[in-house]
Design an enzyme around this catalytic site. Structure first.
Site, PDB file in Angstrom:
ATOM      1  N   ASP A 304     -53.861 -50.187  66.629  1.00  0.00           N
ATOM      2  CA  ASP A 304     -52.656 -49.722  67.075  1.00  0.00           C
ATOM      3  C   ASP A 304     -52.771 -48.816  68.446  1.00  0.00           C
ATOM      4  O   ASP A 304     -53.870 -48.265  68.771  1.00  0.00           O
ATOM      5  CB  ASP A 304     -52.329 -48.787  65.967  1.00  0.00           C
ATOM      6  CG  ASP A 304     -50.935 -48.172  65.954  1.00  0.00           C
ATOM      7  OD1 ASP A 304     -49.795 -49.008  66.632  1.00  0.00           O
ATOM      8  OD2 ASP A 304     -50.399 -47.070  65.614  1.00  0.00           O
ATOM      9  N   PHE A 373     -34.773 -44.191  64.209  1.00  0.00           N
ATOM     10  CA  PHE A 373     -35.489 -44.665  64.804  1.00  0.00           C
ATOM     11  C   PHE A 373     -36.176 -45.968  63.875  1.00  0.00           C
ATOM     12  O   PHE A 373     -36.540 -45.822  62.754  1.00  0.00           O
ATOM     13  CB  PHE A 373     -36.920 -44.267  65.398  1.00  0.00           C
ATOM     14  CG  PHE A 373     -37.704 -45.188  66.003  1.00  0.00           C
ATOM     15  CD1 PHE A 373     -37.663 -45.899  67.130  1.00  0.00           C
ATOM     16  CD2 PHE A 373     -39.007 -45.320  65.392  1.00  0.00           C
ATOM     17  CE1 PHE A 373     -38.491 -46.973  67.663  1.00  0.00           C
ATOM     18  CE2 PHE A 373     -40.049 -46.197  65.891  1.00  0.00           C
ATOM     19  CZ  PHE A 373     -39.912 -46.882  66.858  1.00  0.00           C
ATOM     20  N   ALA A 375     -38.732 -49.460  63.907  1.00  0.00           N
ATOM     21  CA  ALA A 375     -40.002 -50.087  64.833  1.00  0.00           C
ATOM     22  C   ALA A 375     -39.249 -51.653  65.170  1.00  0.00           C
ATOM     23  O   ALA A 375     -39.549 -52.103  66.186  1.00  0.00           O
ATOM     24  CB  ALA A 375     -41.085 -50.406  64.037  1.00  0.00           C
ATOM     25  N   THR A 377     -35.954 -52.398  65.900  1.00  0.00           N
ATOM     26  CA  THR A 377     -34.978 -52.361  66.982  1.00  0.00           C
ATOM     27  C   THR A 377     -35.476 -51.398  68.038  1.00  0.00           C
ATOM     28  O   THR A 377     -34.934 -51.667  69.110  1.00  0.00           O
ATOM     29  CB  THR A 377     -33.728 -51.736  66.563  1.00  0.00           C
ATOM     30  OG1 THR A 377     -34.083 -50.354  66.182  1.00  0.00           O
ATOM     31  CG2 THR A 377     -32.982 -52.139  65.441  1.00  0.00           C
ATOM     32  N   ARG A 378     -36.358 -50.922  67.903  1.00  0.00           N
ATOM     33  CA  ARG A 378     -37.019 -49.951  69.115  1.00  0.00           C
ATOM     34  C   ARG A 378     -36.135 -48.788  69.584  1.00  0.00           C
ATOM     35  O   ARG A 378     -36.145 -48.473  70.828  1.00  0.00           O
ATOM     36  CB  ARG A 378     -38.005 -50.924  69.961  1.00  0.00           C
ATOM     37  CG  ARG A 378     -39.031 -51.436  69.276  1.00  0.00           C
ATOM     38  CD  ARG A 378     -40.111 -51.990  70.366  1.00  0.00           C
ATOM     39  NE  ARG A 378     -39.535 -53.392  70.737  1.00  0.00           N
ATOM     40  CZ  ARG A 378     -39.478 -53.740  71.832  1.00  0.00           C
ATOM     41  NH1 ARG A 378     -40.555 -53.224  72.699  1.00  0.00           N
ATOM     42  NH2 ARG A 378     -39.330 -55.074  72.340  1.00  0.00           N
ATOM     43  N   SER A 380     -33.266 -45.520  68.628  1.00  0.00           N
ATOM     44  CA  SER A 380     -32.609 -44.640  67.920  1.00  0.00           C
ATOM     45  C   SER A 380     -31.380 -43.976  68.620  1.00  0.00           C
ATOM     46  O   SER A 380     -31.249 -44.242  69.736  1.00  0.00           O
ATOM     47  CB  SER A 380     -33.773 -43.387  67.474  1.00  0.00           C
ATOM     48  OG  SER A 380     -34.134 -42.673  68.657  1.00  0.00           O
ATOM     49  N   ASP A 515     -51.703 -46.191  61.202  1.00  0.00           N
ATOM     50  CA  ASP A 515     -51.252 -45.015  60.524  1.00  0.00           C
ATOM     51  C   ASP A 515     -49.779 -44.967  60.065  1.00  0.00           C
ATOM     52  O   ASP A 515     -49.497 -44.035  59.164  1.00  0.00           O
ATOM     53  CB  ASP A 515     -51.692 -43.658  61.396  1.00  0.00           C
ATOM     54  CG  ASP A 515     -50.877 -43.688  62.747  1.00  0.00           C
ATOM     55  OD1 ASP A 515     -50.292 -44.790  63.204  1.00  0.00           O
ATOM     56  OD2 ASP A 515     -50.685 -42.460  63.159  1.00  0.00           O
ATOM     57  N   ASP A 519     -47.275 -50.092  60.133  1.00  0.00           N
ATOM     58  CA  ASP A 519     -48.807 -50.630  60.013  1.00  0.00           C
ATOM     59  C   ASP A 519     -48.764 -51.215  58.585  1.00  0.00           C
ATOM     60  O   ASP A 519     -50.034 -51.895  58.455  1.00  0.00           O
ATOM     61  CB  ASP A 519     -49.616 -49.825  60.568  1.00  0.00           C
ATOM     62  CG  ASP A 519     -49.504 -49.403  62.050  1.00  0.00           C
ATOM     63  OD1 ASP A 519     -49.011 -50.099  62.806  1.00  0.00           O
ATOM     64  OD2 ASP A 519     -49.888 -48.010  62.252  1.00  0.00           O
TER      65      ASP A 519
END
Ligand SMILES: Nc1ncnc2c1ncn2[C@@H]1O[C@H](COP(=O)(O)OP(=O)(O)OP(=O)(O)O)[C@@H](O)[C@H]1O
Ligand SMILES: [K+]
Ligand SMILES: [Mg+2]
Length: 677
Positions: A304, A373, A375, A377-378, A380, A515, A519
């Site tokens: 990552d 937020f 992941a 749609t990326r 907020s 993390d 993930d």
């Protein structure tokens, strides 16, 4: 517990306990789990009977010799038991120091509006508790409100406090650690007895230790060899008798024990336990020995970007207008989009506003609908009560969102985005309905020493791929700076899994560190999933290893230890089998010379006498086990070399060495033994 981890191989109490355990482990119920040594134990018993009742077996009167064989055989078994007990003891000592951190803690449990004080053992999953400055965190959980600095030294050995906060990737807290400033509200996420520390204790105590696939395969080989030699030796007696040669039973047993792979058979379990132990010493918790072993075979590593290769506290460092928007206007909308955004990125926008004395109308957010937020749609933001939609997010995502509403893209957006990205920053676009107002520049830094570590990985033949949700420019800059082999930008959680599956489909073993909650699926899919202790509970649960220091580059150490484990096992197996050659030359001629004294010509090793030759081979066979315990426990030295070079190097050292060493060893022992016989 760190002082425990770095302790020496042999300490007084550890050795005393292991000596006691070696005797207890003589119990056949335990021995049968190790078939090679079980055969030795049975041989020991037969020789004992022959020593105690010599007449009954109608053998020649060799009570002294038989007694010597019995004692050497007994020690062979005890040495193997000692190796295993010593390895287990080291794990138990670690568990002991962990248990000290697991004391009864009183918790402030929230019941409606009132607080009830309950012991931590009564906390259940889902309970909400308040922990204030100076108090211990009563169980594993997630911060749902507030921010605090937490001293995690009880589990990580690291004295610097870490910040834990609601939202984002730093919200998970571990029971037994201490809040040293501020106050948090947290939700308990594990039932009693299933906490992180409980699992750690169970693991290091070896309670759940299962044989790994490689270990099982090797064990099968050892058993096959044992059976073959057993058949050879059992049939040798009658065949010799047929031609008129009388081979005595204790001599045949001595031959058998020398031929079966007792060295590796005796050390196998210690090697496995010590491998897990070494991982723990690096402050990494492996949930299974299998994971450690898989680490030794890794071909590809997925990392990552944010929080793994970089420090991960992406902070707003600039907020710039684009198009016709004014600077204050852009900043104000950035702030409004972040009012309820609890991620570090979101909060850093409000901090930036404060630091730069920028004002915005916070009341605009009242009655609005917060858009957290994701992941996926990326983006907020917030849907305002007056109907306007405010968003911030990855530039591509915002572009798409604005275009879908029929809006225009400011001419300078692309250029400004590229500037930020090429500097390695993360640009976030700010938009209200179909207008883009500006860009937030989120800064993050690559951790020091990354390039050297990736170079090491390359030398080991491991390919590194950085996966990030960020745009291709930022990704390329960071990838170059960190020195990874390849990168994938704008990746969504499912893309990470897809990369792992693609590599796995090519027959590769894949490791991944991460993390975040996003993930977690990829951590579960990877053969080795290393989660950061600072990460979310979901990530830690999906992974099969957790790094207590939250240093993702630790995966390099884990891989080295895995390789070392496989190599140690291979080296000692080679050594063990190569040893046989010398023992043949010592024992077989001696056996026949004993029966036919005229066959003196067979004594190629010029050993003192047939009886001393047999005893010497047997003594060598026994003491090689304790002599190799340090190697089994510490592992053979690992250098980042290609597999082929490692193999030829090891064959030379352990194969050739294993063939020559016993010739010298047996000869030396014989010189001493012959004084008495
Ligand atoms: N709080 C936020 N609000 C809006 N957009 C965000 C926020 N945080 C991140 N983003 C955008 O979403 C993208 C993906 O973020 P995310 O943290 O999921 O990345 P990732 O997949 O974990 O990869 P990495 O952490 O390596 O960048 C970021 O690159 C950024 O453009
Ligand atoms: K042997
Ligand atoms: Mg992330």
């Amino acid at each position: 517990m760190n002082d425990q981890r770095t302790k020496k191989l042999f300490t007084g109490p550890l050795v005393t306990e292991a000596l006691k355990m070696s005797l207890l482990k003589l119990n056949p119920v335990h021995m049968i789990k190790n078939p090679v040594m079980f055969v030795v134990e049975i041989g020991t018993l037969i020789v004992l009977l022959m020593t105690v009742f010599p007449g009954y077996f109608d053998s020649q009167d060799r009570t002294g010799f038989n007694l010597a064989v019995f004692i050497i055989l007994l020690f062979t078994v005890l040495f193997a038991n000692f190796a295993e007990a010593l390895a287990e003891g080291r794990g138990k000592a670690q568990a002991g120091s962990l248990k000290k951190t697991k004391q009864e803690i009183m918790a402030n449990k929230l019941l409606g509006d009132s607080i009830q004080i309950v012991p931590s053992t009564e906390l259940r999953k889902g309970d909400i508790v308040i922990v204030s400055q100076g108090e211990m965190i009563p169980g594993d959980g997630e911060v749902i409100e507030g921010l605090a600095s937490v001293d995690e030294s009880a589990i990580t050995g690291e004295s610097a406090p870490v910040i834990k906060e609601a939202g984002g990737d730093f919200n998970s807290v571990t029971g037994g650690t201490r809040v040293i400033s501020d106050r948090i509200k947290m939700r308990i996420t594990s039932e009693p007895g299933e906490t992180f520390i409980d699992r750690m204790i169970a693991l290091v105590e070896g309670a759940k230790r299962q044989k790994t696939p490689n270990e099982i395969a090797l064990n099968t080989l050892l058993i096959s060899l044992t059976i073959i030699f057993l058949i050879v030796v059992v049939t040798l007696g009658p065949i010799a008798a047929y031609v008129g040669v009388n081979l005595e039973i204790p001599v045949l047993i001595a031959l058998l024990v020398c031929l079966i792979p007792t060295t590796i058979g005796g050390l196998l379990s210690a090697i496995g336990i010590a491998g897990m132990d070494r991982v723990t010493q690096f402050n990494v918790l492996a949930m299974s020995g299998k994971a450690v072993e898989a680490a030794g075979d890794i071909n590809t590593m997925i990392l990552d970007k944010t929080g793994t290769i970089t420090f991960g506290n992406r902070m707003a460092s600039e907020i710039n207008p684009v198009g016709t928007a004014g600077a204050d206007e852009a900043a104000a909308w950035a702030a409004i989009s972040s009012i309820h955004d609890e991620t570090p990125e979101g909060r850093s926008v409000l901090e930036w506003m404060k630091k730069h004395d920028k004002a915005y109308d916070a009341s605009l957010g009242e009655g609005g609908q917060f858009v957290p937020f994701q992941a996926e749609t990326r983006m907020s933001g917030i849907d305002l009560a007056d109907g306007r939609l405010v968003r911030k997010g990855a530039v591509e995502a915002i572009r798409g969102w604005v275009l879908a509403q029929g809006g225009d893209i400011p001419a300078d957006l692309a250029q400004e985005t590229e500037r930020i990205a090429k500097e390695g920053g993360t640009p976030l676009a700010i938009a209200v309905d179909q207008h883009i107002f500006g860009l937030i520049y989120l800064k993050d830094t690559v951790k020091p020493g990354m390039k050297e570590r990736f170079d090491q990985l390359r030398a080991m033949g491991i390919k590194t791929i950085m996966c990030t949700g960020d745009n291709p420019f930022t990704a390329a800059t960071i990838a170059r700076e960190a020195g990874v082999d390849d990168f994938i930008a704008e990746s969504k959680p499912e893309d990470k899994i897809a990369v792992i599956r693609r590599e796995q489909a090519e027959g590769k073993l894949v490791a991944m560190t991460g993390d975040g909650t996003n993930d977690a699926p990829a951590l579960a899919q990877a053969d080795v999933g290393l989660a950061m202790n600072s990460g979310t509970t979901a990530a830690k649960e999906a992974a099969n290893m957790v790094d207590l220091d939250s240093d993702p580059s630790k995966i390099i150490e884990v891989v080295s230890i895995g390789k070392q484990l496989l190599m140690t096992r291979g080296a000692l197996t080679t050594f063990s089998i190569a040893n046989d050659v010398a023992k043949y030359f010592a024992i077989i001629p001696a056996m026949f010379m004993l029966a036919i004294p005229q066959m003196q010509a067979l004594n190629v090793m010029q050993l003192g006498s047939p009886l001393s030759a047999i005893l010497s081979a047997l003594i060598f066979n026994a003491i090689i086990i304790p002599l190799l315990i340090p190697l089994a426990m510490k592992g053979v030295t690992y250098r980042p070399l290609s597999a082929a070079r490692l193999l030829s190097r090891n064959l030379l050292i352990y194969g050739l060495g294993g063939m020559i060493a016993p010739f010298i060893g047996i000869k030396l022992i014989d010189m001493m033994v012959h004084i008495w016989i």
